[in-house]
Design a protein around this motif. Structure first.
Motif, PDB file in Angstrom:
ATOM      1  N   PHE A  31      44.220  34.359  37.701  1.00 10.23           N
ATOM      2  CA  PHE A  31      42.785  34.302  37.450  1.00 10.23           C
ATOM      3  C   PHE A  31      42.365  32.833  37.490  1.00 10.23           C
ATOM      4  CE2 PHE A  31      44.249  38.074  35.176  1.00 10.23           C
ATOM      5  CZ  PHE A  31      43.284  39.034  35.474  1.00 10.23           C
ATOM      6  N   THR A  32      41.163  32.560  37.958  1.00  9.14           N
ATOM      7  CA  THR A  32      40.613  31.203  37.870  1.00  9.14           C
ATOM      8  C   THR A  32      39.378  31.278  36.985  1.00  9.14           C
ATOM      9  OG1 THR A  32      39.242  31.474  39.863  1.00  9.14           O
ATOM     10  CG2 THR A  32      41.466  30.617  40.177  1.00  9.14           C
ATOM     11  N   ILE A  33      39.431  30.609  35.838  1.00  8.68           N
ATOM     12  CA  ILE A  33      38.358  30.769  34.863  1.00  8.68           C
ATOM     13  C   ILE A  33      37.941  29.433  34.253  1.00  8.68           C
ATOM     14  CG2 ILE A  33      39.198  33.068  34.281  1.00  8.68           C
ATOM     15  CD1 ILE A  33      40.187  31.931  31.618  1.00  8.68           C
ATOM     16  N   ASP A  34      36.741  29.434  33.678  1.00  9.03           N
ATOM     17  CA  ASP A  34      36.313  28.338  32.823  1.00  9.03           C
ATOM     18  C   ASP A  34      36.256  28.869  31.397  1.00  9.03           C
ATOM     19  OD1 ASP A  34      33.977  29.835  32.636  1.00  9.03           O
ATOM     20  OD2 ASP A  34      32.874  28.572  34.060  1.00  9.03           O
ATOM     21  N   ASN A  35      35.655  28.114  30.504  1.00 10.70           N
ATOM     22  CA  ASN A  35      35.709  28.484  29.091  1.00 10.70           C
ATOM     23  C   ASN A  35      34.785  29.646  28.727  1.00 10.70           C
ATOM     24  OD1 ASN A  35      37.254  27.618  26.788  1.00 10.70           O
ATOM     25  ND2 ASN A  35      35.344  27.024  25.822  1.00 10.70           N
ATOM     26  N   ASN A  36      34.032  30.171  29.692  1.00  7.90           N
ATOM     27  CA  ASN A  36      33.175  31.327  29.436  1.00  7.90           C
ATOM     28  C   ASN A  36      33.907  32.661  29.598  1.00  7.90           C
ATOM     29  OD1 ASN A  36      30.553  30.075  28.956  1.00  7.90           O
ATOM     30  ND2 ASN A  36      30.629  29.437  31.089  1.00  7.90           N
ATOM     31  N   TYR A  37      35.103  32.640  30.229  1.00  4.80           N
ATOM     32  CA  TYR A  37      35.709  33.902  30.661  1.00  4.80           C
ATOM     33  C   TYR A  37      36.987  34.361  29.948  1.00  4.80           C
ATOM     34  CZ  TYR A  37      33.057  35.976  34.465  1.00  4.80           C
ATOM     35  OH  TYR A  37      32.127  36.666  35.185  1.00  4.80           O
ATOM     36  N   PRO A  38      37.514  33.666  28.928  1.00  3.31           N
ATOM     37  CA  PRO A  38      38.774  34.136  28.329  1.00  3.31           C
ATOM     38  C   PRO A  38      38.744  35.575  27.813  1.00  3.31           C
ATOM     39  CG  PRO A  38      38.379  31.889  27.667  1.00  3.31           C
ATOM     40  CD  PRO A  38      37.144  32.336  28.401  1.00  3.31           C
ATOM     41  N   ILE A  39      37.703  35.972  27.089  1.00  7.50           N
ATOM     42  CA  ILE A  39      37.662  37.337  26.532  1.00  7.50           C
ATOM     43  C   ILE A  39      37.615  38.368  27.644  1.00  7.50           C
ATOM     44  CG2 ILE A  39      36.351  38.964  25.128  1.00  7.50           C
ATOM     45  CD1 ILE A  39      37.806  36.801  23.547  1.00  7.50           C
ATOM     46  N   PHE A  40      36.796  38.133  28.656  1.00  5.64           N
ATOM     47  CA  PHE A  40      36.651  39.103  29.739  1.00  5.64           C
ATOM     48  C   PHE A  40      37.927  39.176  30.582  1.00  5.64           C
ATOM     49  CE2 PHE A  40      32.403  36.905  29.280  1.00  5.64           C
ATOM     50  CZ  PHE A  40      32.013  37.711  28.223  1.00  5.64           C
ATOM     51  N   THR A  41      38.597  38.028  30.720  1.00  2.00           N
ATOM     52  CA  THR A  41      39.884  38.022  31.427  1.00  2.00           C
ATOM     53  C   THR A  41      40.918  38.818  30.647  1.00  2.00           C
ATOM     54  OG1 THR A  41      39.385  35.862  32.402  1.00  2.00           O
ATOM     55  CG2 THR A  41      41.692  36.552  32.399  1.00  2.00           C
ATOM     56  N   LEU A  42      40.917  38.679  29.327  1.00  2.00           N
ATOM     57  CA  LEU A  42      41.844  39.455  28.495  1.00  2.00           C
ATOM     58  C   LEU A  42      41.542  40.947  28.569  1.00  2.00           C
ATOM     59  CD1 LEU A  42      42.379  37.336  25.254  1.00  2.00           C
ATOM     60  CD2 LEU A  42      43.972  37.733  27.140  1.00  2.00           C
ATOM     61  N   TYR A 133      45.328  37.681  43.307  1.00  2.00           N
ATOM     62  CA  TYR A 133      44.207  37.023  42.644  1.00  2.00           C
ATOM     63  C   TYR A 133      43.180  38.083  42.245  1.00  2.00           C
ATOM     64  CZ  TYR A 133      39.719  35.001  41.824  1.00  2.00           C
ATOM     65  OH  TYR A 133      38.516  34.717  41.245  1.00  2.00           O
ATOM     66  N   LEU A 134      42.662  37.961  41.018  1.00  4.05           N
ATOM     67  CA  LEU A 134      41.637  38.885  40.533  1.00  4.05           C
ATOM     68  C   LEU A 134      40.506  38.122  39.853  1.00  4.05           C
ATOM     69  CD1 LEU A 134      43.904  41.600  38.830  1.00  4.05           C
ATOM     70  CD2 LEU A 134      42.815  41.755  41.083  1.00  4.05           C
ATOM     71  N   ASP A 135      39.274  38.536  40.100  1.00  3.55           N
ATOM     72  CA  ASP A 135      38.153  38.065  39.300  1.00  3.55           C
ATOM     73  C   ASP A 135      38.285  38.619  37.888  1.00  3.55           C
ATOM     74  OD1 ASP A 135      36.961  36.608  41.282  1.00  3.55           O
ATOM     75  OD2 ASP A 135      35.325  38.008  41.657  1.00  3.55           O
ATOM     76  N   GLY A 136      37.619  37.978  36.939  1.00  4.69           N
ATOM     77  CA  GLY A 136      37.710  38.422  35.555  1.00  4.69           C
ATOM     78  C   GLY A 136      36.834  39.614  35.231  1.00  4.69           C
ATOM     79  N   ASP A 137      35.892  39.952  36.120  1.00  3.77           N
ATOM     80  CA  ASP A 137      34.948  41.044  35.836  1.00  3.77           C
ATOM     81  C   ASP A 137      35.417  42.365  36.430  1.00  3.77           C
ATOM     82  OD1 ASP A 137      34.619  40.146  38.404  1.00  3.77           O
ATOM     83  OD2 ASP A 137      32.427  39.990  38.318  1.00  3.77           O
ATOM     84  N   CYS A 175      34.856  40.824  53.852  1.00  2.00           N
ATOM     85  CA  CYS A 175      35.573  41.333  52.682  1.00  2.00           C
ATOM     86  C   CYS A 175      35.119  40.643  51.408  1.00  2.00           C
ATOM     87  CB  CYS A 175      37.078  41.128  52.851  1.00  2.00           C
ATOM     88  SG  CYS A 175      37.799  42.066  54.209  1.00  2.00           S
ATOM     89  N   ASN A 176      35.206  41.373  50.312  1.00  2.00           N
ATOM     90  CA  ASN A 176      34.912  40.811  49.002  1.00  2.00           C
ATOM     91  C   ASN A 176      36.124  40.028  48.506  1.00  2.00           C
ATOM     92  OD1 ASN A 176      35.134  41.190  45.839  1.00  2.00           O
ATOM     93  ND2 ASN A 176      32.953  41.259  46.360  1.00  2.00           N
ATOM     94  N   SER A 177      35.884  38.832  47.983  1.00  2.00           N
ATOM     95  CA  SER A 177      36.987  37.948  47.595  1.00  2.00           C
ATOM     96  C   SER A 177      37.368  38.065  46.127  1.00  2.00           C
ATOM     97  CB  SER A 177      36.619  36.490  47.907  1.00  2.00           C
ATOM     98  OG  SER A 177      35.483  36.091  47.137  1.00  2.00           O
ATOM     99  N   GLY A 178      36.878  39.101  45.435  1.00  2.00           N
ATOM    100  CA  GLY A 178      37.232  39.279  44.028  1.00  2.00           C
ATOM    101  C   GLY A 178      38.624  39.820  43.813  1.00  2.00           C
ATOM    102  N   VAL A 179      39.218  40.376  44.874  1.00  2.00           N
ATOM    103  CA  VAL A 179      40.592  40.890  44.829  1.00  2.00           C
ATOM    104  C   VAL A 179      41.284  40.422  46.101  1.00  2.00           C
ATOM    105  CG1 VAL A 179      42.067  42.940  44.785  1.00  2.00           C
ATOM    106  CG2 VAL A 179      39.904  42.934  43.509  1.00  2.00           C
ATOM    107  N   PRO A 323      27.830  33.557  31.041  1.00  2.00           N
ATOM    108  CA  PRO A 323      28.664  33.073  32.144  1.00  2.00           C
ATOM    109  C   PRO A 323      28.030  33.333  33.499  1.00  2.00           C
ATOM    110  CG  PRO A 323      29.957  34.349  30.580  1.00  2.00           C
ATOM    111  CD  PRO A 323      28.516  34.536  30.206  1.00  2.00           C
ATOM    112  N   LYS A 324      28.275  32.417  34.416  1.00  2.00           N
ATOM    113  CA  LYS A 324      27.873  32.626  35.802  1.00  2.00           C
ATOM    114  C   LYS A 324      28.838  33.600  36.456  1.00  2.00           C
ATOM    115  CE  LYS A 324      26.054  27.930  36.389  1.00  2.00           C
ATOM    116  NZ  LYS A 324      26.205  26.686  37.142  1.00  2.00           N
ATOM    117  N   GLU A 325      28.477  34.068  37.613  1.00  2.00           N
ATOM    118  CA  GLU A 325      29.298  35.037  38.336  1.00  2.00           C
ATOM    119  C   GLU A 325      30.396  34.333  39.131  1.00  2.00           C
ATOM    120  OE1 GLU A 325      28.828  38.484  41.721  1.00  2.00           O
ATOM    121  OE2 GLU A 325      27.107  37.295  41.088  1.00  2.00           O
ATOM    122  N   GLN A 326      31.563  34.954  39.240  1.00  2.54           N
ATOM    123  CA  GLN A 326      32.636  34.442  40.063  1.00  2.54           C
ATOM    124  C   GLN A 326      32.923  35.411  41.192  1.00  2.54           C
ATOM    125  OE1 GLN A 326      35.393  33.540  36.567  1.00  2.54           O
ATOM    126  NE2 GLN A 326      35.806  31.862  37.937  1.00  2.54           N
TER     127      GLN A 326
END
Length: 327
Positions: A31-42, A133-137, A175-179, A323-326
């Motif tokens: 995952f590539t995240i900033d400090n807005n995404y830890p809970i959603f990544t978990l 690779y996975l997006d956090g959402d 293709c969508n790059s979230g996965v 958080p902004k969208e990734q």
């Protein structure tokens, strides 16, 4: 007699466990995240492990830009309590363009960390052969080992085909790059990261917010990946990146659900589909359920401020820290 029987049963159990562990697989997830995404990544990680029916071992790589020690400890405890491993890799996203100008999209929801996915093969451990690779959402509802073990053939990555693209000068198949399932060896052999960085350098006008919006990329990271990897992408089944919004007609629940767009489940939009409801069910059944009430309150305050003062959405995000969208 009972003692001997218990000893024998213990030995047999240990032997069987060791044999099962031998057959289990190490699966690498990034995952590539900033400090807005830890809970959603978990929450994404929780759904992956909840559906680990094949008993595999997961290595989670959290490529981040200065997430706090508190959030790192939270993520580490959550993952290690489930007997899996987690590693944090600090990266400065400015290295992609040698500066911040690239990310000045006043109308965009994309964060600079979303772009870091193109660096993964270069910054992950050298002995790794592939990574997912996975997006956090996201919410995973099937054993993701099936996706991870996809045969790439002569392709470098596997991604989900998405017909509805609205950007410029893009390839025939988009293709969508979230996965993204990446063959790291092939990626490095063909110097894909270098090609992407060169493309950015030679096409700065397409990544700029200063000109005609009909001639620039709306999703710069996703567009770049599609262009440079054209002809080198294996198309995944849709169920491995089932893109959803609050008003989607969600019928495909198995596989991987990806909540695209500005409204995420943790925004608690007033209209939502069965996939959003399932996201909340997973959340309620996880050790992270206490955070749900915080985000309910946060979204309520955000909506109240927006309706009371009619503040533009980008300012509301700034005030509330949404958080902004990734992608």
């Amino acid at each position: 007699m009972n003692i001997k029987r218990n000893i024998v049963l213990t030995i047999i159990s240990l032997f069987l466990f060791s044999q099962l562990r031998c057959f289990s697989q190490d699966i690498n997830i990034a995952f590539t995240i900033d400090n807005n995404y830890p809970i959603f990544t978990l929450l994404a990680i929780n759904s992956i492990l909840k559906n680990n029916h094949s008993g595999n071992h997961y290595n989670f790589y959290i490529v981040n830009n200065n997430i706090t020690d508190k959030n790192k400890l939270l993520m580490k405890k959550f993952v290690e309590d489930k007997n899996q491993t987690i590693e944090f890799i600090q990266v400065n996203p400015d290295i992609i363009t040698k500066g911040k100008d690239f990310y000045q999209y006043l109308y965009s929801r994309i964060t600079s960390m979303g772009m870091v996915r193109i660096l993964l093969p270069e910054i992950l451990p050298d002995n790794m052969d592939r990574v997912l690779y996975l997006d956090g959402d996201i919410l995973v509802t099937s054993d993701i080992a099936e996706l991870y073990n996809t045969d790439l053939g002569d392709k470098i990555v596997a991604m989900s085909f998405n017909k509805s693209h609205i950007t410029v000068d893009i390839t025939k198949y988009y293709c969508n790059s979230g996965v993204i399932l990446m063959d790291i060896g092939k990626w490095k052999a063909e110097k894909i990261t270098d090609k992407m960085l060169l493309y950015i350098e030679e096409n700065k006008e397409k990544f700029s917010n200063n000109g005609d919006r009909t001639k620039v990329f709306k999703y710069p990271d996703q567009d770049l990946i599609n262009i440079v990897l054209e002809g080198k992408i294996k198309f995944l089944e849709r169920r491995w990146n089932n893109v959803l919004t609050p008003v989607s007609n969600a019928k495909e629940m198995s596989g991987l659900n990806h909540f695209i767009g500005p409204k995420k489940p943790w925004d608690f939009p007033r209209t939502h589909n069965s996939a959003f409801k399932l996201y909340y069910k997973y959340w309620n059944d996880s050790p992270l359920r206490m955070y749900k009430y915080y985000y309910i309150l946060k979204s309520t305050i955000s909506r109240y401020i927006n309706s009371l003062l009619n503040i533009p959405k980008y300012l509301v995000r700034k005030v509330t820290g949404t958080p902004k969208e990734q992608n």
